[in-house]
Design a protein around this motif. Structure first.
Motif, PDB file in Angstrom:
ATOM      1  N   THR A 281       0.817  -1.186   0.092  1.00 40.44           N
ATOM      2  CA  THR A 281      -0.109  -0.178  -0.010  1.00 40.44           C
ATOM      3  C   THR A 281       0.922   1.214  -0.097  1.00 40.44           C
ATOM      4  OG1 THR A 281      -0.340  -0.180   2.339  1.00 40.44           O
ATOM      5  CG2 THR A 281      -2.048  -1.139   1.024  1.00 40.44           C
ATOM      6  N   GLY A 282       2.025   1.249   0.683  1.00 36.13           N
ATOM      7  CA  GLY A 282       3.036   2.344   0.767  1.00 36.13           C
ATOM      8  C   GLY A 282       3.280   3.099  -0.807  1.00 36.13           C
ATOM      9  N   PRO A 283       3.868   1.935  -1.693  1.00 33.56           N
ATOM     10  CA  PRO A 283       4.020   2.489  -3.147  1.00 33.56           C
ATOM     11  C   PRO A 283       2.777   2.910  -3.756  1.00 33.56           C
ATOM     12  CG  PRO A 283       5.229   0.568  -2.689  1.00 33.56           C
ATOM     13  CD  PRO A 283       4.439   0.700  -1.350  1.00 33.56           C
ATOM     14  N   LEU A 284       1.444   2.183  -3.427  1.00 30.56           N
ATOM     15  CA  LEU A 284       0.384   2.450  -4.427  1.00 30.56           C
ATOM     16  C   LEU A 284       0.097   3.853  -3.798  1.00 30.56           C
ATOM     17  CD1 LEU A 284      -1.532  -0.753  -4.039  1.00 30.56           C
ATOM     18  CD2 LEU A 284      -0.338   0.203  -6.313  1.00 30.56           C
ATOM     19  N   ASN A 285       0.278   4.302  -2.241  1.00 32.09           N
ATOM     20  CA  ASN A 285      -0.109   5.670  -2.050  1.00 32.09           C
ATOM     21  C   ASN A 285       0.735   6.628  -2.510  1.00 32.09           C
ATOM     22  OD1 ASN A 285      -2.505   4.905  -0.621  1.00 32.09           O
ATOM     23  ND2 ASN A 285      -1.378   4.274   1.352  1.00 32.09           N
ATOM     24  N   GLU A 286       1.914   6.316  -2.631  1.00 32.18           N
ATOM     25  CA  GLU A 286       2.706   7.442  -3.110  1.00 32.18           C
ATOM     26  C   GLU A 286       2.354   7.744  -4.671  1.00 32.18           C
ATOM     27  OE1 GLU A 286       7.348   6.901  -3.072  1.00 32.18           O
ATOM     28  OE2 GLU A 286       6.913   5.665  -1.281  1.00 32.18           O
TER      29      GLU A 286
ATOM     30  N   PHE B 201      -8.769  15.942 -14.225  1.00 31.92           N
ATOM     31  CA  PHE B 201      -8.081  14.496 -14.237  1.00 31.92           C
ATOM     32  C   PHE B 201      -7.526  14.034 -15.504  1.00 31.92           C
ATOM     33  CE2 PHE B 201     -11.397  13.363 -10.736  1.00 31.92           C
ATOM     34  CZ  PHE B 201     -10.879  13.808  -9.751  1.00 31.92           C
ATOM     35  N   ALA B 202      -7.344  14.749 -16.596  1.00 30.54           N
ATOM     36  CA  ALA B 202      -6.942  14.200 -17.812  1.00 30.54           C
ATOM     37  C   ALA B 202      -5.754  13.712 -17.490  1.00 30.54           C
ATOM     38  CB  ALA B 202      -6.721  15.473 -18.620  1.00 30.54           C
ATOM     39  N   GLY B 203      -4.630  13.868 -16.747  1.00 30.51           N
ATOM     40  CA  GLY B 203      -3.390  13.546 -16.567  1.00 30.51           C
ATOM     41  C   GLY B 203      -3.266  11.943 -15.970  1.00 30.51           C
ATOM     42  N   LEU B 204      -4.314  11.579 -15.423  1.00 31.03           N
ATOM     43  CA  LEU B 204      -4.466  10.322 -14.461  1.00 31.03           C
ATOM     44  C   LEU B 204      -4.149   9.028 -15.377  1.00 31.03           C
ATOM     45  CD1 LEU B 204      -7.203  11.083 -11.886  1.00 31.03           C
ATOM     46  CD2 LEU B 204      -4.691  11.475 -11.816  1.00 31.03           C
ATOM     47  N   PRO B 205      -4.409   8.804 -16.325  1.00 36.54           N
ATOM     48  CA  PRO B 205      -4.208   7.774 -17.156  1.00 36.54           C
ATOM     49  C   PRO B 205      -2.636   7.479 -17.270  1.00 36.54           C
ATOM     50  CG  PRO B 205      -5.896   8.605 -18.314  1.00 36.54           C
ATOM     51  CD  PRO B 205      -5.510   9.796 -17.255  1.00 36.54           C
ATOM     52  N   GLU B 206      -1.861   8.641 -17.092  1.00 37.93           N
ATOM     53  CA  GLU B 206      -0.599   8.482 -17.189  1.00 37.93           C
ATOM     54  C   GLU B 206       0.033   7.626 -15.996  1.00 37.93           C
ATOM     55  OE1 GLU B 206       1.033  12.400 -17.986  1.00 37.93           O
ATOM     56  OE2 GLU B 206      -0.475  12.869 -19.380  1.00 37.93           O
ATOM     57  N   PHE B 207      -0.618   7.744 -15.037  1.00 42.32           N
ATOM     58  CA  PHE B 207      -0.079   7.133 -13.671  1.00 42.32           C
ATOM     59  C   PHE B 207      -0.483   5.455 -13.725  1.00 42.32           C
ATOM     60  CE2 PHE B 207      -0.089  11.482 -12.786  1.00 42.32           C
ATOM     61  CZ  PHE B 207       1.041  11.707 -12.073  1.00 42.32           C
ATOM     62  N   GLY B 208      -1.393   5.114 -14.496  1.00 41.35           N
ATOM     63  CA  GLY B 208      -1.455   3.448 -14.648  1.00 41.35           C
ATOM     64  C   GLY B 208      -0.539   2.733 -14.533  1.00 41.35           C
ATOM     65  N   GLN B 209       0.636   2.768 -15.511  1.00 38.02           N
ATOM     66  CA  GLN B 209       1.718   2.211 -15.547  1.00 38.02           C
ATOM     67  C   GLN B 209       2.591   2.123 -14.143  1.00 38.02           C
ATOM     68  OE1 GLN B 209       2.492  -0.269 -17.985  1.00 38.02           O
ATOM     69  NE2 GLN B 209       3.706  -1.037 -16.303  1.00 38.02           N
ATOM     70  N   ARG B 210       2.202   3.334 -13.646  1.00 40.06           N
ATOM     71  CA  ARG B 210       3.089   3.288 -12.186  1.00 40.06           C
ATOM     72  C   ARG B 210       2.504   2.556 -11.483  1.00 40.06           C
ATOM     73  NH1 ARG B 210       4.720   8.367 -10.850  1.00 40.06           N
ATOM     74  NH2 ARG B 210       5.596   7.384  -9.035  1.00 40.06           N
TER      75      ARG B 210
ATOM     76  N   LEU C  70       0.774  -0.241 -11.998  1.00 37.81           N
ATOM     77  CA  LEU C  70       1.233  -1.712 -12.375  1.00 37.81           C
ATOM     78  C   LEU C  70       2.382  -1.977 -12.103  1.00 37.81           C
ATOM     79  CD1 LEU C  70      -0.363  -1.837 -15.865  1.00 37.81           C
ATOM     80  CD2 LEU C  70      -1.058  -2.670 -13.631  1.00 37.81           C
ATOM     81  N   ASP C  71       3.653  -1.105 -11.924  1.00 39.01           N
ATOM     82  CA  ASP C  71       5.000  -1.219 -11.589  1.00 39.01           C
ATOM     83  C   ASP C  71       5.248  -1.199 -10.131  1.00 39.01           C
ATOM     84  OD1 ASP C  71       5.681  -0.870 -14.249  1.00 39.01           O
ATOM     85  OD2 ASP C  71       6.477   1.203 -13.927  1.00 39.01           O
TER      86      ASP C  71
END
Length: 134
Positions: A34-39, A113-122, A124-125
């Motif tokens: 959860t720590g990395p996901l919260n980051e 919220f337009a930039g949020l899809p850019e965080f999808g890979q983060r 997953l990583d």
């Protein structure tokens, strides 16, 4: 109210954010994920805040003087042991920023919220790193 579930925590300054990240990442095993996901959630929230406060955004001249829209931004995250969810919200259907959902629906620079899809890979990583034991 405009809302997008990404993943819950609310803070008013960066010091509180850093303290929360430290707390979440140092406690128990469930918080190792959860720590990395919260980051990522907090970084995505910062992106939305920057878009709301952008000089190019019409809210800066129309609504920004009150700061109500920017201050209405919130994040929350929850981990049930099996599922982690995070949410970024703006607006208040009964308060001074009840227009938030209508502005977002206009799209373009009105959609903070337009930039949020850019965080999808983060996200997953972060999950992949957890399973790989990083």
């Amino acid at each position: 109210e405009a809302s997008m579930t990404v993943v819950a925590f609310s803070w008013s300054d960066l010091d509180a954010l850093e303290e929360e990240i430290d707390r979440v990442t140092l406690v128990d095993e469930p918080y190792r994920i959860t720590g990395p996901l919260n980051e990522v959630l907090y970084e995505a929230f910062a992106d939305t805040q920057a878009r709301v406060a952008s000089p190019a955004h019409p809210h800066v001249t129309t609504y920004q003087p009150t700061g109500a829209l920017l201050e209405s931004g919130r994040t929350e995250s929850e981990f049930t042991g099996d599922v982690w969810t995070g949410t970024i919200t703006y607006g208040d259907s009964t308060g001074p920023v009840d227009y938030a959902i209508y502005e977002m629906a206009r799209g373009g620079i009105h959609d903070w919220f337009a930039g949020l899809p850019e965080f999808g890979q983060r996200y997953l990583d972060a999950i992949a790193d957890y399973w790989e034991g990083d």
